[in-house]
Design an enzyme around this catalytic site. Structure first.
Site, short mmCIF file in Angstrom:
data_model
loop_
_atom_site.label_atom_id
_atom_site.label_comp_id
_atom_site.label_asym_id
_atom_site.label_seq_id
_atom_site.Cartn_x
_atom_site.Cartn_y
_atom_site.Cartn_z
N ASP A 149 0.86 -1.17 0.00
CA ASP A 149 0.00 0.00 0.00
C ASP A 149 0.90 1.23 0.00
O ASP A 149 2.14 1.14 -0.01
CB ASP A 149 -0.94 -0.02 1.21
CG ASP A 149 -2.23 0.76 0.97
OD1 ASP A 149 -2.23 1.65 0.09
OD2 ASP A 149 -3.22 0.50 1.65
N GLU A 186 -9.97 6.90 4.68
CA GLU A 186 -8.76 6.53 5.42
C GLU A 186 -8.58 7.40 6.67
O GLU A 186 -9.54 7.68 7.39
CB GLU A 186 -7.56 6.55 4.47
CG GLU A 186 -7.73 5.58 3.30
CD GLU A 186 -6.56 5.57 2.35
OE1 GLU A 186 -5.77 4.63 2.45
OE2 GLU A 186 -6.45 6.48 1.51
#
Length: 766
Positions: free
Chosen positions: A310, A528
């Site tokens: 990621d 997020e």
């Protein structure tokens, strides 16, 4: 098998098991021929992934100047000198037109294939998580949590098919989706990206969306398919604090029972790529865990595809997690652990460090070859060597009415009617209605994050032709019957979270002239870390608006437009009706109005347990000791399973009756199966859809069993008076569990089957 408990002792190490994983990877002749010609530098370049902002003209590597165009010098440095193999993201953090996407990707492929020594195409990836997120005019479906609420396998697969088609129309072959993290903690800001809290539901829908993206045969060379990317392997969704990218404490028994099955099912369904958990489990960053990435994923599960990090997560091993003394050691740890491609995303230092590590013998060439083989295999299977970029003119169905109908239908089936006191719904179309609340006239709130921009905050630039909840209600009943007072609004300039009591008094005054109040509350967009919160309770201003309106004594319908279940305990009793709309996308306003006025009979079911208290976040598949009824008298403790609404709950405008639950046998053997049949009858006056849910309970086991577990479901449509008999099959594997030794077993004993209020028992014997 090596226990996860010792994973911390194995960060960045390698063994013969790594060779075992490499041996499973397919040897494609064209790829092997390329590998044999490649230098160390060219191989390492293939393992690097840059964000496209680095390659475009802008003030710095973090920005893009409009109009969008490549920085030719930087592009040649990255793709020719360094041989960078992958690019991701959208430039300037905004959606692009089909024409812009085609131009920029064609130029990247032209440089990579015509100016580099070996002519290897770039693998372009993007987060297309509820439609083709970063393409203007694309078809947006509900976010995954809303798709899960539909409990409709066919619609989930269809959403994947449409998204794959429109992503390929954008020239992009790789989709960073689906999210297979478990949505078991409502505090987690990415809960709305999941398929909810249940292992079986997430696994089943994960299979469907992978097949939607990749096709039944996983032939991703098909120009209407994309390579799926399962994320975020493993255990990302349940950090101890509930906040994004913070540490998790998850025993191996829990990892294997709750978190691994959805990934295992999607791998068996043929998914080509996987993205890694950004966080830590039991103190070990997953990006540095050889046990998690190589032994478990590649050896045990037999995953032969591409493993990508990621965002910036190799650097985080040094900068944030402090397990690597410098950036170079972080690269060594991650690559030796089993990472194949680094989402860098800005600096080329990764390439320099990795070349040095290989030349110094710190990273084996066998590990590099394995990673590059996986990357090149993916490119080959996608057909990029033959067709490096698809052309939007070959995709006439992009944004078509057929696709938008699919998205509208998904939004309709996701609507979950949680409360309908005195059958207040559906509303009459000749009623006068006050529409109020911060989410009532917001396309941003309907879509949520990952919508045209990362945070979904510039959505108004792209959604003028879609209907908010207010627009859709007005279209149903006429402008002369609708009064709109926002009451509370989001302060977008101050924070994603801040709302303000804009005009509560005005909303109360407006209620005097109406018959009903539709109150749209919930959350503004977030994605997020910006979605981290300190309090799960709905905001004070929104609660105050609801309480003030309740004093008017007008019947109130609460529409919840939110990515996770915010606590509504203080206002829920004031509501006659409650609809959970989740994040339904561009057609969510229409779907809400369809249900409010009875043009659609709601059929959604909760894919999570809706909490009643912020300190009581328990899932439906809890242990018996987590549900101890309150006792009167001296010991009046609060240990009961106190929830607002149950997992799987959802009302309809018709009624369904369950009968004739029967088992084909009351004894199940090691190699046998039991057929469970039940009859469902529509006893109401309207046609409707019902989700038939089958649960089992293990009465006694060597470890404390869950109270119940979902084992099967089906969604059926019944006309008034119609009945259907459904049959589900249970095998020993269906009632298995992870035991104290971290092995999956089915133990002899008594089990109970539950369908609605019906139950029956059987015995399992070896």
């Amino acid at each position: 098998m090596v226990s996860l408990a010792v994973a911390g002792l194995m960060m960045g190490c390698s063994s013969a098991q790594g060779d075992e994983a490499s041996a499973k990877v397919e040897r494609i002749p064209e790829v092997e021929e390329l590998l044999a010609q490649m230098t160390v530098e060219e191989k390492v370049g293939q393992m690097a992934q840059l964000t496209v902002d680095v390659l475009t003209v802008g003030e710095d590597a973090f920005s893009t100047t409009e109009p969008l165009r490549l920085d030719e010098e930087m592009t040649r440095k990255a793709l020719v000198e360094y041989g960078v193999g992958s690019v991701l993201n959208t430039a300037g953090n905004r959606a692009r037109t089909l024409e812009e996407w085609h131009t920029i990707i064609s130029q990247l492929q032209d440089v990579a294939m015509n100016e580099s020594r070996l002519g290897i195409p770039v693998l372009y990836g993007v987060d297309a998580i509820h439609g083709t997120t970063y393409t203007a005019g694309a078809t947006f479906f509900p976010q995954q949590i809303g798709q899960a609420a539909s409990w409709n396998r066919e619609l989930v697969r269809r959403g994947g098919e449409v998204t794959a088609y429109e992503t390929r129309a954008s020239g992009i072959p790789w989709n960073f989706s689906p999210v297979l993290d478990m949505g078991r903690d409502p505090r987690f800001p990415r809960m709305w990206e999941t398929f909810g809290e249940d292992v079986y539901l997430a696994s089943q829908l994960g299979i469907e969306i992978v097949k939607g993206y990749e096709g039944d045969d996983n032939d991703v060379s098909d120009p209407t398919r994309v390579a799926a990317c399962l994320k975020h392997y493993l255990g990302y969704g349940t950090p101890l604090s509930g906040k994004d990218r913070t540490p998790a404490l998850i025993p191996e028994i829990e990892l294997r029972e709750r978190h691994l099955p959805a990934f295992e099912a999607a791998i068996e369904a043929g998914a080509h790529t996987i993205m890694v958990n950004s966080g830590l489990i039991n103190g070990v960053p997953v990006h540095a865990s050889y046990q998690m990435l190589t032994e478990l994923l590649k050896d045990e599960l037999g995953f032969t595809g591409l493993v990508v990090t990621d965002w910036n997560d190799i650097n985080n091993l040094h900068n944030r997690d402090r397990v690597a003394k410098d950036a170079k050691e972080a690269v060594k740890m991650a690559i030796n652990a089993g990472i194949d491609m680094s989402m860098i995303p800005y600096s080329l230092d990764f390439c320099d460090y990795l070349v040095e590590l290989v030349n110094d013998g710190e990273v084996p060439m066998a590990r590099i070859d394995d990673a590059v083989r996986r990357i090149l295999n993916t490119k080959h299977k996608l057909g990029l060597f033959e067709t490096p970029v698809t052309h939007y003119e070959d995709y006439p169905l992009f944004g078509s009415e057929a696709f938008t109908d699919d998205a509208h239908k998904m939004a309709q089936e996701s609507m979950t009617l949680l409360k309908n006191e005195d059958q207040v719904l559906p509303l009459p179309k000749d009623a006068r209605i006050l529409v109020t609340g911060p989410n009532a006239n917001s396309m941003r709130a309907l879509n949520g994050g990952w919508s045209y921009t990362w945070q979904g905050n510039n959505i108004d630039d792209f959604t003028a032709d879609y209907s908010t909840i207010l627009d859709a209600i007005t279209a149903k009943v006429g402008a002369n019957r609708v009064v709109f007072r926002e009451g509370v609004r989001y302060d977008n300039a101050a924070s994603y979270w801040v709302d303000e009591a804009y005009d509560i008094a005005g909303a109360v005054r407006a209620a005097a002239s109406v018959d009903y109040i539709v109150l749209a509350l919930g959350e503004n967009t977030y994605t997020e870390k910006p979605g981290d919160l300190h309090d799960l309770t709905l905001s004070e201003n929104q609660l105050a608006l609801a309480q003030a309106l309740a004093r008017t004594r007008k019947p109130m319908i609460l529409v919840l437009n939110q990515g996770r279940p915010r606590i509504i305990r203080s206002i829920e009793p004031l509501m006659k009706g409650v609809i959970n709309a989740y994040l339904p996308g561009n057609y969510g306003g229409l779907a809400v109005a369809d249900v409010l006025f009875g043009d659609v009979n709601p059929s959604g079911k909760l894919p999570f347990t809706y909490p009643l208290y912020a300190n009581s976040l328990v899932t439906y598949d809890h242990k018996p000791s987590e549900h101890q009824a309150r006792m009167s008298g001296v010991y009046d403790y609060e240990s009961d399973f106190a929830i607002q609404y149950a997992f799987g709950h959802g009302l309809s405008y018709t009624t369904f009756e369950y009968s004739n639950l029967s088992l084909s046998n009351t004894e199940l053997g090691k190699d046998g199966k039991i057929d469970v049949s039940v009859t469902v009858t529509n006893t109401g006056e309207l046609e409707g859809k019902e989700v038939v849910q089958l649960y089992t309970s293990d009465m006694y086991a060597s470890i404390t069993p869950d109270v119940r577990r979902l084992r099967a479901f089906d969604k059926i449509n019944l006309k008034p008076g119609e009945e259907k008999t459904l049959t589900f099959s249970l095998t020993p594997a269906d009632i298995s569990f992870i035991n104290e030794g971290n092995s999956r077993v089915t133990e002899s004993g008594e089990f109970e089957v539950h369908v609605a209020e019906l139950s029956a028992k059987f015995n399992y014997t070896e």
